[in-house]
Write a protein that holds these residues in place. Structure first.
Motif, mmCIF file in Angstrom:
data_model
loop_
_atom_site.group_PDB
_atom_site.id
_atom_site.type_symbol
_atom_site.label_atom_id
_atom_site.label_comp_id
_atom_site.label_asym_id
_atom_site.label_seq_id
_atom_site.Cartn_x
_atom_site.Cartn_y
_atom_site.Cartn_z
ATOM 1 N N ALA A 123 -3.195 -9.147 0.249
ATOM 2 C CA ALA A 123 -2.960 -7.718 0.466
ATOM 3 C C ALA A 123 -2.748 -7.001 -0.864
ATOM 4 O O ALA A 123 -3.209 -5.864 -1.043
ATOM 5 N N MET A 135 1.693 1.883 -3.530
ATOM 6 C CA MET A 135 0.495 2.286 -4.272
ATOM 7 C C MET A 135 0.103 3.726 -3.954
ATOM 8 O O MET A 135 -0.392 4.451 -4.826
ATOM 9 N N ASP A 136 0.328 4.149 -2.728
ATOM 10 C CA ASP A 136 0.040 5.543 -2.373
ATOM 11 C C ASP A 136 0.977 6.485 -3.132
ATOM 12 O O ASP A 136 0.561 7.571 -3.566
ATOM 13 N N SER A 143 -4.754 -3.705 -2.307
ATOM 14 C CA SER A 143 -4.068 -2.488 -2.747
ATOM 15 C C SER A 143 -4.328 -2.193 -4.214
ATOM 16 O O SER A 143 -4.442 -1.026 -4.606
ATOM 17 N N GLN A 169 0.831 -1.205 0.000
ATOM 18 C CA GLN A 169 0.000 0.000 0.000
ATOM 19 C C GLN A 169 0.862 1.250 0.000
ATOM 20 O O GLN A 169 0.501 2.269 -0.612
ATOM 21 N N TYR A 170 2.017 1.177 0.641
ATOM 22 C CA TYR A 170 2.950 2.313 0.657
ATOM 23 C C TYR A 170 3.340 2.697 -0.769
ATOM 24 O O TYR A 170 3.319 3.885 -1.132
ATOM 25 N N ASP A 178 -7.678 -0.589 -4.459
ATOM 26 C CA ASP A 178 -7.574 0.826 -4.087
ATOM 27 C C ASP A 178 -7.019 1.647 -5.251
ATOM 28 O O ASP A 178 -7.539 2.719 -5.574
#
Length: 567
Positions: free
Chosen positions: A294, A246-247, A298, A243-244, A301
């Motif tokens: 996970a 992807m952000d 992600s 997620q880090y 998202d």
């Protein structure tokens, strides 16, 4: 009837996901191309864990609304990260793009052997590194000897397209995207900050600086339960790391206005975390399954964000892996499948001793270069030439000595622990599946077989004097519990190949395809030149016919692809 037909056409063009009248890069149809690579992502994972995927825009974007190929296999035999990402980007194998492994020895400008990475470049410096950290060498794609899909998009649009690469790994961000791109970003291993190289820019964009200065890394550390330590190794093996990245990807898309251009833009992304964890626990571990789940969340998202930012009807996506992975020795033996891990360090020391016995080395030199990266074992050309030994003699002797060492018994095999299921089976002796002098690869003196073709596809002039090694199936360097990949065997070559976009016919397909087909297929959709050393095929069997072309033309091409796909 004419009015009814016109109404249907207008409705089709208004419906999200409908096929544009004509796709091409010059009119931004599609607006954005995404090439998504998941590192160490074997081809059976999507179906194996399909029941876990609950999100609409994660893996189900491909499995339920896109194209899903079940039988995608690389057609070469050096299955490592750098070579895999270059193969995806260029649509060619190592004999085309020249990237053999992640790191190797080669002669420097001073004539001496030096260890280099696939992307290291002393002419540039790293950008965005924390204060006090080394900024040299920098990085660039200069060793990649073929153009990528991204390069061809930049050339076709005369630099108007915005092409970026992103990953935790420098080689994954750089080699997939290419030479003419607007930028590539990856993480500094210690701090986790996103960095780049002066090859692209003298300093990070303001938005990237802002991201690095924010609390994003602290949030990732907290979610991973890793307050200190090496970000890449420790946080990178936890789901929070996905997620880090992807952000950061969302900030890149938003601030660089990808998909808002008057020509097609492109983003290559590689998720490294499945590989960082996978080497430690193997493909059958519950922790790897948790990581894959996970990734699904992600991706959901990110693609939901893209839908709002660009519109998924304006985006085409390819999903694949840079390589598969073998089961761990422990997992294979627990399933009653014979498997052995090999003590690589002692084996190479014995190889060195065997060569020195045949040709005593001059003091202070050694024949086998340290830091091996299978499937290559590199040899010290200078040491052999000092005792007047030719390349072919040196490589042939090394191959024969290696075979003899493994035939002597299981002294180089990792000892089994107590199996989960009691067994009376005795471990099989170690053996070599194949070993060839690089001199024979260079001259094409390799058997005309399926394996022979894969070995020739793995040749690179960068490796110099070496032998090309594949141990037998389910035998590999390493330990009992860790996993690895590098070989010609199907478990290392099998990866997903999935597509999403308005120009594709959704469904599950069982054609034999390869990741090199991504560059060929997207180049066809975008109406740009295929990359310079292309090996792939245009997968017309999953593409909608352009308006006016008719299905018959597409089907004739499909027959050609089917014949050619018997690689």
């Amino acid at each position: 009837m004419r009015a009814f037909a016109s109404a249907l056409l207008i409705l089709a063009l208004l419906v999200p996901g409908s096929m544009p009248m004509r796709a091409d890069a010059y009119h931004a149809t599609p607006k954005l191309v995404v090439v998504l690579v998941i590192d160490q992502f074997r081809g059976d994972y999507l179906d194996r864990y399909r029941g876990d995927f609950k999100t609409p825009n994660g893996f189900n974007l491909f499995l339920k609304k896109g194209v899903h190929f079940t039988d995608c296999y690389y057609d070469y035999a050096n299955l490592v990260t750098a070579a895999g990402h270059s193969t995806i980007g260029t649509g060619s194998y190592t004999d085309g793009h020249r990237i053999p492994v992640n790191e190797w020895w080669q002669r420097g400008s001073d004539g001496k052997l030096e260890r280099v990475s696939s992307v290291s470049d002393d002419r540039y410096k790293l950008v965005g590194m924390p204060d006090g950290e080394a900024v040299s060498p920098g990085a660039s794609p200069h060793r990649e000897a073929a153009s990528t899909l991204g390069d061809e998009l930049e050339l076709a649009t005369q630099g108007r397209a915005k092409v970026f690469g992103l990953s935790f790994k420098d080689r994954a961000a750089i080699l997939t995207s290419g030479h003419a791109t607007k930028g590539a970003f990856w993480t500094d291993h210690d701090s986790g900050a996103f960095v780049t190289s002066t090859y692209w820019m003298p300093e990070l964009p303001a938005w990237a600086k802002s991201f690095n200065a924010s609390d994003e890394r602290a949030k990732a550390r907290k979610a991973a339960g890793v307050p200190t330590g090496n970000f890449y190794e420790e946080v990178g093996q936890k789901p929070a790391a996905v997620q880090y990245m992807m952000d950061f990807a969302k900030e890149l898309v938003k601030n660089e206005n990808l998909g808002k251009n008057n020509v097609t833009d492109m983003l290559t992304m590689s998720i490294s975390n499945t590989d960082i964890l996978g080497h430690k626990v193997g493909p059958d571990s519950p922790r790897q399954r948790e990581m894959i789940d996970a990734v699904d969340g992600s991706l959901n998202d990110f693609f939901t964000f893209l839908d709002k930012q660009v519109g998924l009807q304006n985006v085409v996506v390819a999903l694949t892996g840079d390589h598969g992975v073998a089961p761990t020795m422990q997992a294979a033996n627990d399933a009653q499948m014979p498997s052995s891990a090999i003590k690589s360090g002692p084996l190479l020391k014995a190889l060195e001793a065997g060569i020195e016995k045949k040709w005593p080395a001059k003091k202070g030199t050694q024949y086998v270069l340290e830091g091996e990266e299978y499937p290559y074992i590199q040899l010290n050309q200078d040491a052999f030439e000092a005792v007047h030994v030719t390349e072919m003699d040196a490589e042939t002797a090394a191959a024969e000595i290696l075979q003899d060492l493994l035939a002597e018994g299981n002294s180089f095999a990792v000892k089994r622990s107590s199996p989960a299921i009691p067994t009376t089976r005795v471990a099989d002796p170690l053996s070599l599946g194949s070993v060839y002098p690089v001199a024979k690869m260079r001259s094409g003196q390799i058997p005309n077989t399926e394996l022979g073709r894969r070995i020739l596809h793995s040749y690179s002039p960068y490796v110099g004097w070496a032998i090309f090694v594949n141990f037998s199936a389910f035998e590999f360097p390493g330990g009992e519990k860790g996993a690895t990949h590098y070989s010609s065997f199907a478990y290392d070559r099998h990866v997903p190949l999935d597509f999403y976009g308005a120009m594709f016919v959704p469904g599950t397909y069982h054609d034999r395809v390869a990741p090199v087909d991504i560059a060929a297929t997207f180049a066809s959709i975008l109406r740009v030149n295929q990359p310079s050393s292309i090996e792939g095929y245009v997968l017309t069997q999953v593409m909608k016919a352009d308006t006016g072309n008719g299905a018959a033309s597409r089907n004739r091409t499909h027959e050609t692809v089917q014949k050619g796909s018997q690689r």
